[in-house]
Design a protein around this motif. Structure first.
Motif, mmCIF file in Angstrom:
data_model
loop_
_atom_site.group_PDB
_atom_site.id
_atom_site.type_symbol
_atom_site.label_atom_id
_atom_site.label_comp_id
_atom_site.label_asym_id
_atom_site.label_seq_id
_atom_site.Cartn_x
_atom_site.Cartn_y
_atom_site.Cartn_z
ATOM 1 N N GLY A 1 -10.611 -6.486 2.407
ATOM 2 C CA GLY A 1 -11.330 -5.445 1.690
ATOM 3 C C GLY A 1 -10.743 -4.057 1.807
ATOM 4 N N THR A 2 -9.501 -3.932 2.312
ATOM 5 C CA THR A 2 -8.829 -2.632 2.302
ATOM 6 C C THR A 2 -8.339 -2.380 0.878
ATOM 7 O OG1 THR A 2 -8.170 -2.743 4.621
ATOM 8 C CG2 THR A 2 -6.868 -1.320 3.189
ATOM 9 N N VAL A 3 -8.883 -1.389 0.227
ATOM 10 C CA VAL A 3 -8.608 -1.182 -1.202
ATOM 11 C C VAL A 3 -7.676 0.005 -1.431
ATOM 12 C CG1 VAL A 3 -9.644 -0.815 -3.481
ATOM 13 C CG2 VAL A 3 -10.866 -2.162 -1.753
ATOM 14 N N VAL A 4 -7.965 1.137 -0.812
ATOM 15 C CA VAL A 4 -7.119 2.329 -0.923
ATOM 16 C C VAL A 4 -6.771 2.764 0.502
ATOM 17 C CG1 VAL A 4 -6.917 4.678 -1.819
ATOM 18 C CG2 VAL A 4 -8.293 2.987 -3.052
ATOM 19 N N TYR A 5 -5.490 3.021 0.738
ATOM 20 C CA TYR A 5 -5.083 3.236 2.125
ATOM 21 C C TYR A 5 -3.804 4.055 2.201
ATOM 22 C CZ TYR A 5 -2.213 -0.800 0.775
ATOM 23 O OH TYR A 5 -1.354 -1.653 0.110
ATOM 24 N N LEU A 6 -3.625 4.686 3.352
ATOM 25 C CA LEU A 6 -2.397 5.412 3.654
ATOM 26 C C LEU A 6 -1.448 4.499 4.410
ATOM 27 C CD1 LEU A 6 -4.035 8.744 4.769
ATOM 28 C CD2 LEU A 6 -2.209 8.636 3.077
ATOM 29 N N GLU A 7 -0.179 4.594 4.074
ATOM 30 C CA GLU A 7 0.835 3.873 4.827
ATOM 31 C C GLU A 7 1.404 4.807 5.900
ATOM 32 O OE1 GLU A 7 2.518 0.508 1.957
ATOM 33 O OE2 GLU A 7 3.128 2.510 1.312
ATOM 34 N N ASN A 8 2.591 4.518 6.380
ATOM 35 C CA ASN A 8 3.176 5.333 7.453
ATOM 36 C C ASN A 8 3.558 6.734 6.996
ATOM 37 O OD1 ASN A 8 3.090 3.875 9.888
ATOM 38 N ND2 ASN A 8 4.675 2.490 9.130
ATOM 39 N N GLU A 9 3.936 6.867 5.710
ATOM 40 C CA GLU A 9 4.335 8.170 5.184
ATOM 41 C C GLU A 9 3.096 9.014 4.929
ATOM 42 O OE1 GLU A 9 5.697 11.469 4.071
ATOM 43 O OE2 GLU A 9 7.159 9.963 4.693
ATOM 44 N N THR A 10 2.909 10.053 5.745
ATOM 45 C CA THR A 10 1.687 10.850 5.630
ATOM 46 C C THR A 10 1.971 12.324 5.406
ATOM 47 O OG1 THR A 10 1.590 11.050 8.038
ATOM 48 C CG2 THR A 10 0.300 9.281 7.022
ATOM 49 N N LYS A 11 3.164 12.641 4.961
ATOM 50 C CA LYS A 11 3.421 14.021 4.586
ATOM 51 C C LYS A 11 2.646 14.322 3.312
ATOM 52 C CE LYS A 11 7.065 17.326 3.435
ATOM 53 N NZ LYS A 11 8.523 17.522 3.196
ATOM 54 N N PRO A 12 1.848 15.395 3.291
ATOM 55 C CA PRO A 12 1.029 15.648 2.100
ATOM 56 C C PRO A 12 1.878 15.969 0.876
ATOM 57 C CG PRO A 12 0.900 17.505 3.624
ATOM 58 C CD PRO A 12 1.651 16.426 4.332
ATOM 59 N N SER B 1 -1.176 29.045 7.576
ATOM 60 C CA SER B 1 -1.989 27.825 7.583
ATOM 61 C C SER B 1 -3.446 28.088 7.936
ATOM 62 C CB SER B 1 -1.396 26.814 8.568
ATOM 63 O OG SER B 1 -1.366 27.364 9.882
ATOM 64 N N LEU B 2 -3.749 29.253 8.498
ATOM 65 C CA LEU B 2 -5.138 29.596 8.831
ATOM 66 C C LEU B 2 -5.815 30.124 7.572
ATOM 67 C CD1 LEU B 2 -4.685 31.335 12.305
ATOM 68 C CD2 LEU B 2 -5.559 29.041 11.858
ATOM 69 N N THR B 3 -6.497 29.250 6.855
ATOM 70 C CA THR B 3 -7.110 29.610 5.588
ATOM 71 C C THR B 3 -8.609 29.355 5.621
ATOM 72 O OG1 THR B 3 -6.745 27.406 4.675
ATOM 73 C CG2 THR B 3 -5.021 29.030 4.318
ATOM 74 N N TYR B 4 -9.285 29.924 4.629
ATOM 75 C CA TYR B 4 -10.744 29.860 4.560
ATOM 76 C C TYR B 4 -11.237 28.620 3.825
ATOM 77 C CZ TYR B 4 -15.494 31.776 4.233
ATOM 78 O OH TYR B 4 -16.848 31.985 4.352
ATOM 79 N N ASP B 5 -10.347 27.945 3.100
ATOM 80 C CA ASP B 5 -10.785 26.828 2.273
ATOM 81 C C ASP B 5 -9.649 25.824 2.126
ATOM 82 O OD1 ASP B 5 -12.124 25.311 -0.023
ATOM 83 O OD2 ASP B 5 -13.526 26.952 0.245
ATOM 84 N N ILE B 6 -9.797 24.907 1.158
ATOM 85 C CA ILE B 6 -8.773 23.891 0.962
ATOM 86 C C ILE B 6 -7.473 24.532 0.502
ATOM 87 C CG2 ILE B 6 -10.455 22.082 0.468
ATOM 88 C CD1 ILE B 6 -9.782 22.342 -2.497
ATOM 89 N N THR B 7 -6.368 23.848 0.766
ATOM 90 C CA THR B 7 -5.051 24.403 0.459
ATOM 91 C C THR B 7 -4.347 23.672 -0.674
ATOM 92 O OG1 THR B 7 -4.112 23.031 2.226
ATOM 93 C CG2 THR B 7 -4.724 25.298 2.788
ATOM 94 N N ALA B 8 -5.009 22.715 -1.304
ATOM 95 C CA ALA B 8 -4.404 21.989 -2.430
ATOM 96 C C ALA B 8 -5.489 21.625 -3.433
ATOM 97 C CB ALA B 8 -3.693 20.737 -1.936
ATOM 98 N N TRP B 9 -5.145 21.686 -4.727
ATOM 99 C CA TRP B 9 -6.129 21.429 -5.790
ATOM 100 C C TRP B 9 -5.450 21.070 -7.103
ATOM 101 C CZ3 TRP B 9 -5.450 26.140 -3.261
ATOM 102 C CH2 TRP B 9 -4.609 27.041 -3.912
ATOM 103 N N SER B 10 -4.155 20.869 -7.114
ATOM 104 C CA SER B 10 -3.376 20.734 -8.346
ATOM 105 C C SER B 10 -4.054 19.795 -9.346
ATOM 106 C CB SER B 10 -1.978 20.214 -8.003
ATOM 107 O OG SER B 10 -1.196 20.101 -9.163
ATOM 108 N N LEU B 11 -4.331 20.302 -10.539
ATOM 109 C CA LEU B 11 -5.090 19.544 -11.535
ATOM 110 C C LEU B 11 -4.417 18.243 -11.972
ATOM 111 C CD1 LEU B 11 -6.620 22.352 -13.796
ATOM 112 C CD2 LEU B 11 -7.710 21.016 -11.985
ATOM 113 N N PRO B 12 -3.080 18.158 -12.063
ATOM 114 C CA PRO B 12 -2.500 16.853 -12.396
ATOM 115 C C PRO B 12 -2.897 15.755 -11.415
ATOM 116 C CG PRO B 12 -0.878 18.572 -12.726
ATOM 117 C CD PRO B 12 -2.067 19.225 -12.066
ATOM 118 N N THR C 1 -6.421 20.860 6.119
ATOM 119 C CA THR C 1 -7.243 21.838 5.387
ATOM 120 C C THR C 1 -7.192 21.549 3.888
ATOM 121 O OG1 THR C 1 -5.348 23.350 5.444
ATOM 122 C CG2 THR C 1 -7.036 23.653 7.104
ATOM 123 N N GLY C 2 -7.801 20.423 3.526
ATOM 124 C CA GLY C 2 -7.880 20.087 2.107
ATOM 125 C C GLY C 2 -6.528 19.839 1.492
ATOM 126 N N ALA C 3 -5.834 18.784 1.926
ATOM 127 C CA ALA C 3 -4.495 18.470 1.436
ATOM 128 C C ALA C 3 -4.519 17.192 0.607
ATOM 129 C CB ALA C 3 -3.522 18.332 2.609
#
Length: 820
Positions: free
Chosen positions: A752-763, A442-453, A714-716
């Motif tokens: 005015g809450t438009v985009v939001y996270l619910e309780n499920e926060t597993k990336p 988990s100790l990385t230099y940059d973001i850990t997710a980028w999947s193009l879809p 780290t960029g999830a």
């Protein structure tokens, strides 16, 4: 293999030429390392070498920067190889199909991707000189490609700044001005983008032009020369964990081979260095990882120095680090790299072939469905990477569903893309499209997710079987009905950046456009919220109405639906208050401290190069003297130090401007500059951690950093909920995958809450620590707060990050044009 022997006459000729070649110091008129060389002088030296020794140096200009500086690639090898260069290239590329009889190692060395890491361009001149003189034997079975400066605009920005601010003679005191660049540093390119993080996303002209050349060669070895902090010893391969799982055992082992050769020379000189730390091989858009995922040995070399170092600076142990020192170190690793390649050419060629054999990846095919504009945007990127794809034409597929993160069977659409890993660029396909890259540390230099879809907002299925597809269908053309001006109105959809660019073009042509606040249906079809409506009556005084509308529709491939009436079958008629005019929008962006240089650049580039819409840049040094009433929108890019930036009177003026109808877009850290404690009277509240701050747990010193990762993201990628009825979310469904770069968290807005996270926060992909996941539960991502006649738009996450999160960009366009 028998050694290649040069004919005696040719050998004597080369010795004579080598003796006549001027060194960089002789050519430039000053000792290398005593001055910084401007880019045009570097170009002059390379042109001089190509003219003086054309048998061994070929120079190619492969493009230009935004500021019109040339981008160069120098080919350096033996006369026989240079004379046979095209055959060597084509034979080498046959290795990707296993049919090659290649015998030459291909080494590509890239210098100065970060403009103020300026030593590498200086070192490149000394390196090519020595390759042509003392080290010419390396070139017998090796072709060396050298890009002396990937980022000329940034380099000249730094060099010019340094020359204007240095002491004479230079001062080694790190407090002296020559060691302290301002906000607009030389690191990035013209648009403030970090070119070393753009290899995969190709948002910048330098990257786009360079990749065309890179794909023509696919080198065995690629080196990216950098600098780091003044007090750091030299870094070279092998790299640190995590390695992406596609990195082969040979690629790992050969990095060690190269590193040990470097160490031999550094040890002999008593120079300090380190390996296997900090710089990993995971994020795919670096100058080391991208070549690695294309079969090469990709490496980063880091010299201590950067913009702080100047011509000479004191380190924290009292030593003086000079530009001459820095040149010597980069020259040494550059020559050592070519030496290792020359000695191991046969093995490099053999292992490169093996890399391109069929891989047994878990997922054999990726099926991507969605809006045609988004499909087209992705295929444009795939084409640049020479990734093959096809069209499904229907049917169904079984596999991992990116939306639900479950194995399911889904029906394909007629325009679904199918991308297989069974192709030349199959490894790159896996890296860029897989749902979640396997992370060994988990100790990385940059973001850990980028999947193009996720980045492109496409419904995707990863299948464990190879699926058949039709031929590539690049950028399918929509049916564009010609505009004759007789229709009551023309209607078109709103769900992509292509639509936003179309609107921006119309507005600059003074064509008046309305948009629908509610879904509606006409005899011609059904239309969703945000749909654009261009009426004849609104544009009766515009003589260019028909020609301009036709031109914009053709350029942006828009399907305009003509209707003869403003009376709708269901929904709201065109004269309703739910069909509003999009007013002229004049936009300003804050630049300078406290904004982040890179994130200011992301906004600037978005307007000028992606949306193609004019924008004013207001620098923080004088912005408070600007009459904000001249602008409709003010963007505050993410940054650090906003908390103390706005003074009381400035904040009051900003608040008054919003209340009078202004639109303020606060991104990331900018939100902290206008929170309720500052007197702006906003209702947004920061969410604090539930963790007991008084509880202290004993932990070892070594475990401290890893324990801290529990509170890091780290960029999830996270799945969020969306209110698609809100103007900020026009064109979106009820879910959106956001790229979260940190754990800043804000509570929901009452309205005015438009985009939001619910309780499920597993990336959905990437790493997020357990405590960070708890903190971001039930928090805001994007929202709008009304203030008088204006609005404050909050963007906690960055939809414009590095210009590659394509599916987030329409939120920003909505903030500009739709929110009112």
């Amino acid at each position: 293999m028998r050694p290649f022997l040069l004919p005696l006459t040719l050998l004597f000729t080369l010795i004579s030429i080598s003796q006549d070649i001027k060194s960089p110091s002789e050519f430039l008129g000053y000792e290398l390392g005593t001055e910084f060389t401007r880019h045009h002088q570097v170009v002059d030296y390379y042109q001089y070498l190509a003219t003086t020794d054309p048998a061994r140096v070929k120079l190619q200009e492969y493009g230009k920067t935004n500021e019109r500086r040339p981008l160069l690639l120098a080919y350096v090898s033996s006369p026989e190889n240079i004379n046979n260069l095209e055959n060597i290239r084509t034979e080498h590329l046959k290795s990707t199909t296993g049919e090659s009889t290649a015998t030459k190692a291909i080494v590509w060395m890239s210098y100065n991707v970060h403009g103020n890491e300026s030593v590498s361009t200086e070192a490149s001149m000394q390196t090519i000189y020595e390759l042509l003189t003392d080290k010419s034997d390396y070139l017998v079975n090796t072709v060396v490609l050298m890009d002396p400066c990937i980022n000329p605009d940034g380099r000249d920005r730094y060099v010019n700044w340094y020359n204007q601010n240095k002491n004479i003679p230079y001062n080694v005191d790190p407090n002296s001005k020559e060691h302290n660049e301002g906000w607009l540093s030389g690191r990035s390119n013209h648009y403030m983008f970090d070119l070393n993080r753009d290899w995969a996303w190709l948002t910048q002209v330098e990257s786009q032009q360079r990749l065309k050349m890179f794909n023509q060669w696919l080198p065995h070895i690629h080196v990216d020369f950098h600098e780091q902090g003044v007090n750091s010893p030299y870094y070279f391969a092998p790299a640190a964990e995590p390695f992406h799982e596609v990195v082969t055992p040979f690629q790992r082992e050969f990095q060690k081979t190269i590193g040990k050769n470097h160490a031999k020379y550094f040890d002999a000189n008593g120079w300090f260095y380190f390996t296997k730390e900090i710089f990993d091989l995971f994020y795919p858009s670096y100058g080391d990882t991208y070549p690695t995922y294309n079969g090469g040995i990709g490496m980063t070399y880091e010299q201590g120095g950067s913009g702080r170092a100047g011509l000479g600076v004191l380190t924290n142990i009292g030593d003086t680090l000079t530009l001459k020192n820095r040149i010597a170190h980069h020259r040494t690793t550059g020559l050592s790299t070519v030496e290792v390649a020359a000695k191991n050419a046969e093995q490099l060629i053999s292992e490169f072939k093996k890399f391109y054999r069929n891989k047994n990846f878990k997922y054999k095919s990726y099926v991507l469905s969605g809006d045609q504009d988004k499909i087209d945007a992705l295929t444009r990127l795939l084409d640049q990477h020479q990734i093959e794809y096809g069209i499904s034409g229907g049917g169904s597929a079984k596999g991992f569903n990116y939306q639900t993160r479950k194995n399911e069977t889904l029906r394909n659409t007629a325009n679904s893309l199918i991308i297989s890993t069974d192709q030349t660029k199959g490894t790159l396909v896996k890296v860029l499209l897989e749902p979640n890259a396997k992370l060994s540390d988990s100790l990385t230099y940059d973001i850990t997710a980028w999947s193009l879809p996720y980045a492109y907002g496409l419904n995707t299925l990863a299948s464990e079987v190879k699926l058949n597809a039709g031929q590539n269908q690049n950028n399918a053309t929509k049916t564009n009905r010609s505009v004759d001006g007789d229709a009551y109105a023309y209607i078109t959809d709103w769900n992509s950046m292509d639509d936003a660019r179309f609107l921006a073009a119309l507005m600059q042509k003074k064509i008046r456009v309305r948009h629908a606040l509610k879904p509606f249906k006409t005899v011609e079809g059904s239309f969703d919220r945000g749909s654009l409506i261009i009426t004849k009556a609104d544009n009766k005084n515009n003589k260019e109405y028909v020609s301009a509308l036709n031109e914009a529709a053709t350029k942006h491939n828009k399907n305009l639906v003509a209707t003869s009436t403003g009376f709708v079958e269901s929904g709201k008629d065109f004269g309703s208050r739910y069909v509003q005019m999009i007013g002229e929008v004049k936009v300003a962006i804050l630049s300078g401290e406290p904004t982040s240089t890179l994130q200011f650049g992301e906004v600037w580039h978005f307007f000028e190069q992606q949306l193609h819409y004019p924008v004013a840049i207001l620098d923080s040094e004088y912005w408070s003297r600007v009459d904000l009433s001249e602008y409709d929108v003010l963007v505050l890019p993410n940054g650090w130090g906003y908390e103390g930036f706005f003074k009381e009177l400035q904040l009051e003026a900003l608040k008054e401007w919003v209340s009078d109808g202004g639109k303020l877009i606060a991104m990331g850290g900018a939100i902290k500059g206008i929170d309720g404690d500052k007197g702006f009277d906003i209702k947004l509240r920061k969410k604090e951690s539930d963790k007991d701050s008084t509880a202290i747990e004993v932990q070892s010193y070594d475990d401290g950093q890893r324990e801290g990762m529990k509170e890091a993201i780290t960029g999830a990628i996270f799945k969020t909920k969306v209110d698609p009825t809100h103007p900020l979310a026009y064109g979106y469904d009820d879910t959106y995958f956001t790229l979260k770069l940190g754990q800043d968290a804000y509570e929901y807005l009452e309205e005015g809450t438009v985009v939001y996270l619910e309780n499920e926060t597993k990336p959905a992909a990437g790493f997020a620590g357990s405590e960070a996941q708890k903190k971001i539960a039930k928090t805001l991502v994007f929202g709008v707060e009304e203030h008088g006649r204006g609005q404050v738009i909050y963007m906690v996450d960055n939809p414009l990050f590095r210009g590659f999160w394509e599916n987030g960009k329409l939120f920003f366009a909505n903030a500009i044009f739709m929110v009112d």
